[in-house]
Design a protein around this motif. Structure first.
Motif, PDB file in Angstrom:
ATOM      1  N   GLY A  46      62.167  -3.776 -21.164  1.00 39.46           N
ATOM      2  CA  GLY A  46      63.881  -4.697 -21.566  1.00 39.46           C
ATOM      3  C   GLY A  46      64.484  -5.104 -20.940  1.00 39.46           C
ATOM      4  O   GLY A  46      65.157  -5.817 -21.698  1.00 39.46           O
ATOM      5  N   VAL A  47      64.338  -5.180 -19.610  1.00 36.94           N
ATOM      6  CA  VAL A  47      64.819  -6.219 -18.829  1.00 36.94           C
ATOM      7  C   VAL A  47      63.651  -7.640 -19.591  1.00 36.94           C
ATOM      8  O   VAL A  47      64.770  -8.887 -19.532  1.00 36.94           O
ATOM      9  CB  VAL A  47      64.162  -6.417 -17.143  1.00 36.94           C
ATOM     10  N   SER A  48      61.920  -7.615 -19.540  1.00 40.26           N
ATOM     11  CA  SER A  48      61.521  -8.790 -20.527  1.00 40.26           C
ATOM     12  C   SER A  48      61.859  -9.640 -21.772  1.00 40.26           C
ATOM     13  O   SER A  48      62.282 -10.423 -21.476  1.00 40.26           O
ATOM     14  CB  SER A  48      60.294  -8.949 -20.312  1.00 40.26           C
ATOM     15  N   LEU A  49      62.049  -8.322 -23.096  1.00 35.40           N
ATOM     16  CA  LEU A  49      63.340  -8.776 -23.821  1.00 35.40           C
ATOM     17  C   LEU A  49      63.422  -9.571 -23.749  1.00 35.40           C
ATOM     18  O   LEU A  49      64.358 -10.531 -23.952  1.00 35.40           O
ATOM     19  CB  LEU A  49      62.539  -7.670 -24.357  1.00 35.40           C
ATOM     20  N   GLY A  50      65.428  -8.945 -22.820  1.00 34.09           N
ATOM     21  CA  GLY A  50      66.313  -9.056 -22.289  1.00 34.09           C
ATOM     22  C   GLY A  50      66.142 -10.677 -22.298  1.00 34.09           C
ATOM     23  O   GLY A  50      67.462 -11.464 -22.553  1.00 34.09           O
ATOM     24  N   ARG A  51      65.651 -10.856 -21.178  1.00 32.24           N
ATOM     25  CA  ARG A  51      65.466 -12.624 -20.655  1.00 32.24           C
ATOM     26  C   ARG A  51      64.905 -13.815 -21.415  1.00 32.24           C
ATOM     27  O   ARG A  51      65.480 -15.015 -22.281  1.00 32.24           O
ATOM     28  CB  ARG A  51      64.971 -12.644 -19.319  1.00 32.24           C
ATOM     29  N   TYR A  52      64.293 -12.962 -22.852  1.00 32.69           N
ATOM     30  CA  TYR A  52      63.714 -13.630 -23.492  1.00 32.69           C
ATOM     31  C   TYR A  52      65.177 -13.562 -24.787  1.00 32.69           C
ATOM     32  O   TYR A  52      65.062 -15.221 -25.086  1.00 32.69           O
ATOM     33  CB  TYR A  52      62.271 -13.439 -24.448  1.00 32.69           C
ATOM     34  N   PHE A  53      65.003 -12.072 -24.866  1.00 35.50           N
ATOM     35  CA  PHE A  53      66.032 -12.561 -26.105  1.00 35.50           C
ATOM     36  C   PHE A  53      67.736 -14.027 -25.470  1.00 35.50           C
ATOM     37  O   PHE A  53      68.230 -14.833 -26.252  1.00 35.50           O
ATOM     38  CB  PHE A  53      66.839 -11.983 -26.300  1.00 35.50           C
ATOM     39  N   THR A  54      67.857 -13.553 -24.606  1.00 34.88           N
ATOM     40  CA  THR A  54      68.658 -15.050 -23.637  1.00 34.88           C
ATOM     41  C   THR A  54      68.528 -16.338 -23.764  1.00 34.88           C
ATOM     42  O   THR A  54      69.103 -16.507 -24.347  1.00 34.88           O
ATOM     43  CB  THR A  54      69.299 -14.411 -22.963  1.00 34.88           C
ATOM     44  N   HIS A  55      67.187 -15.744 -23.674  1.00 40.23           N
ATOM     45  CA  HIS A  55      66.324 -17.781 -23.450  1.00 40.23           C
ATOM     46  C   HIS A  55      67.170 -17.855 -24.190  1.00 40.23           C
ATOM     47  O   HIS A  55      67.083 -19.721 -25.160  1.00 40.23           O
ATOM     48  CB  HIS A  55      65.229 -17.469 -22.865  1.00 40.23           C
ATOM     49  N   LYS A  56      66.324 -17.715 -25.690  1.00 46.63           N
ATOM     50  CA  LYS A  56      66.810 -17.978 -27.656  1.00 46.63           C
ATOM     51  C   LYS A  56      67.748 -17.692 -28.506  1.00 46.63           C
ATOM     52  O   LYS A  56      68.764 -17.886 -28.814  1.00 46.63           O
ATOM     53  CB  LYS A  56      65.929 -16.905 -28.354  1.00 46.63           C
ATOM     54  N   GLY A  57      69.050 -18.042 -26.622  1.00 43.41           N
ATOM     55  CA  GLY A  57      70.439 -17.957 -28.062  1.00 43.41           C
ATOM     56  C   GLY A  57      71.006 -16.358 -27.986  1.00 43.41           C
ATOM     57  O   GLY A  57      71.858 -16.895 -29.012  1.00 43.41           O
ATOM     58  N   ILE A  58      70.518 -15.401 -28.672  1.00 39.79           N
ATOM     59  CA  ILE A  58      70.782 -14.257 -29.235  1.00 39.79           C
ATOM     60  C   ILE A  58      71.645 -13.827 -28.517  1.00 39.79           C
ATOM     61  O   ILE A  58      71.524 -13.498 -26.936  1.00 39.79           O
ATOM     62  CB  ILE A  58      69.715 -13.076 -28.702  1.00 39.79           C
ATOM     63  N   LYS A  59      72.335 -13.179 -28.351  1.00 38.30           N
ATOM     64  CA  LYS A  59      73.970 -12.581 -27.561  1.00 38.30           C
ATOM     65  C   LYS A  59      73.509 -10.784 -26.660  1.00 38.30           C
ATOM     66  O   LYS A  59      73.189 -10.403 -28.351  1.00 38.30           O
ATOM     67  CB  LYS A  59      75.088 -12.302 -28.088  1.00 38.30           C
ATOM     68  N   LEU A  60      73.489 -10.661 -26.311  1.00 37.31           N
ATOM     69  CA  LEU A  60      72.953  -9.422 -25.927  1.00 37.31           C
ATOM     70  C   LEU A  60      74.786  -8.679 -25.119  1.00 37.31           C
ATOM     71  O   LEU A  60      75.709  -9.209 -24.815  1.00 37.31           O
ATOM     72  CB  LEU A  60      72.445  -9.325 -24.456  1.00 37.31           C
ATOM     73  N   SER A  61      74.431  -7.620 -25.628  1.00 41.13           N
ATOM     74  CA  SER A  61      75.978  -6.356 -24.982  1.00 41.13           C
ATOM     75  C   SER A  61      74.892  -6.037 -23.430  1.00 41.13           C
ATOM     76  O   SER A  61      76.520  -6.417 -23.041  1.00 41.13           O
ATOM     77  CB  SER A  61      75.734  -5.483 -25.991  1.00 41.13           C
ATOM     78  N   GLY A  62      74.639  -5.587 -23.744  1.00 41.11           N
ATOM     79  CA  GLY A  62      73.335  -4.829 -22.355  1.00 41.11           C
ATOM     80  C   GLY A  62      73.032  -3.610 -22.339  1.00 41.11           C
ATOM     81  O   GLY A  62      71.869  -4.246 -23.355  1.00 41.11           O
ATOM     82  N   PHE A  63      72.582  -2.658 -21.064  1.00 41.49           N
ATOM     83  CA  PHE A  63      71.362  -2.049 -21.082  1.00 41.49           C
ATOM     84  C   PHE A  63      72.591  -0.570 -20.869  1.00 41.49           C
ATOM     85  O   PHE A  63      73.745  -0.641 -20.128  1.00 41.49           O
ATOM     86  CB  PHE A  63      70.730  -2.336 -19.726  1.00 41.49           C
TER      87      PHE A  63
END
Length: 328
Positions: free
Chosen positions: A28-45
């Motif tokens: 989860g954390v690795s994908l969350g970091r990657y998504f953010t790196h790609k400009g994808i907006k996270l809500s959270g965990f």
């Protein structure tokens, strides 16, 4: 839905799609970091362990949720990145809510998307999205994640939020059928977990000579790396080396004589598989065709015919076949 290249994914009305995670572990954390790196907006965990969940939110600069309904409300897509045996429990919790226009994805390679059947009955689109990668840390190198393939199974259609998400990531991907899930996961286990086991067995034989694990691994690393590099460059058949390829009967006999009893069947099964590749290589040499596994079917008849042809021209390979238990 439309996609703005190079920025966040948006809905028809212009609202930004937000991705949430249930499960604050390595994946989860690795994908969350990657998504953010790609400009994808996270809500959270959201997670059961408050400390780990807050840490995941801090690392990804997103929100911490202590209520599952809140993360559902604040997310368009939710990834369930928990251990496999927790996914169905979460699915039962999800069934309490209206999930219309929501997408839920688990990242298990062994489970089908329909493990989220309760979420689907509550209106959600459901998916199994499996990254073909071994996540050993929350601090996974993002450059490595750029290279991984994603396999997808579930409610696939062209204009879905999930397809837009995958396109934004830019990772290569393929779609698998629900009924192929076990076969797909088996492929992953063979080249990951079982390969690890095979390497540990090989290292064990060097430990018998007095080497410690670190020295044994360092000694074998160039051999392992060179073999893998060769397979990617030339394919399996054209990367063959060793006593089975050479028809070196005495070496195979010596191997069998020093094998631990528990390893004998494994050695024989893997060596018989090598012999099938030798037969394919020999067949290619005889008829001038390119020597790849694409040139023959996986039927038992086809394999047996290739091996018979090999034995016509090579009695030493026939003897190795017998040593390995291939003939009565």
């Amino acid at each position: 839905m439309r996609l703005k290249l190079g920025c966040c994914i948006t809905l028809h009305g212009g609202d930004t799609i937000k991705v949430g995670f249930i499960g604050p572990g390595k994946v989860g954390v690795s994908l969350g970091r990657y998504f953010t790196h790609k400009g994808i907006k996270l809500s959270g965990f959201y997670g059961r362990n408050i400390e780990n969940t807050k840490q995941a939110a801090d690392i990804t600069k997103s929100e911490f949720y202590d209520n599952i309904q809140d993360i559902i409300n604040e997310s368009n897509i939710i990834f369930i990145t928990t251990p496999d045996d927790i996914i169905s429990i979460i699915d039962n919790e999800l069934s309490k809510f209206d999930l219309k226009n929501k997408s839920f994805c688990h990242t298990s390679g062994s489970l089908k998307s329909n493990v989220l059947c309760n979420a689907k009955h509550s209106g959600a689109l459901i998916y199994s999205i499996h990254p073909i990668f071994a996540f050993s840390s929350k601090a996974t190198n993002l450059d490595e994640l750029e290279k991984i393939y994603l396999s997808i199974e579930g409610d696939i259609f062209d204009d879905s939020d999930i397809i837009s998400l995958i396109k934004t990531l830019g990772n290569k991907h393929f779609i698998r059928k629900e009924e192929d899930s076990s076969t797909y996961h088996l492929a992953n286990v063979f080249v990951s977990n079982l390969t690890l086991s095979l390497l540990e067995i090989g290292v064990g034989y060097l430990r018998k000579l007095g080497l410690n694990e670190e020295d044994a691994l360092n000694a074998l690393k160039p051999l392992v790396k060179g073999n893998v590099d060769s397979i990617y460059e030339k394919g399996f058949v054209n990367s063959l080396t060793g006593p089975v390829l050479r028809g070196d009967i005495s070496t195979v006999e010596k191997h069998i004589s020093v094998l631990e009893e528990r390893d004998k069947d494994l050695y024989k099964i893997l060596s018989l598989n090598l012999l099938e590749l030798v037969a394919l290589r020999s067949h290619g040499n005889m008829d001038g065709t390119e020597k790849t596994q694409e040139n023959y079917t996986n039927s038992n008849y086809e394999k047996e015919k290739l091996i018979e042809d090999l034995f016509i021209n090579s009695k030493k390979h026939e003897k190795i076949y017998k040593l390995l238990g291939g003939l009565d």
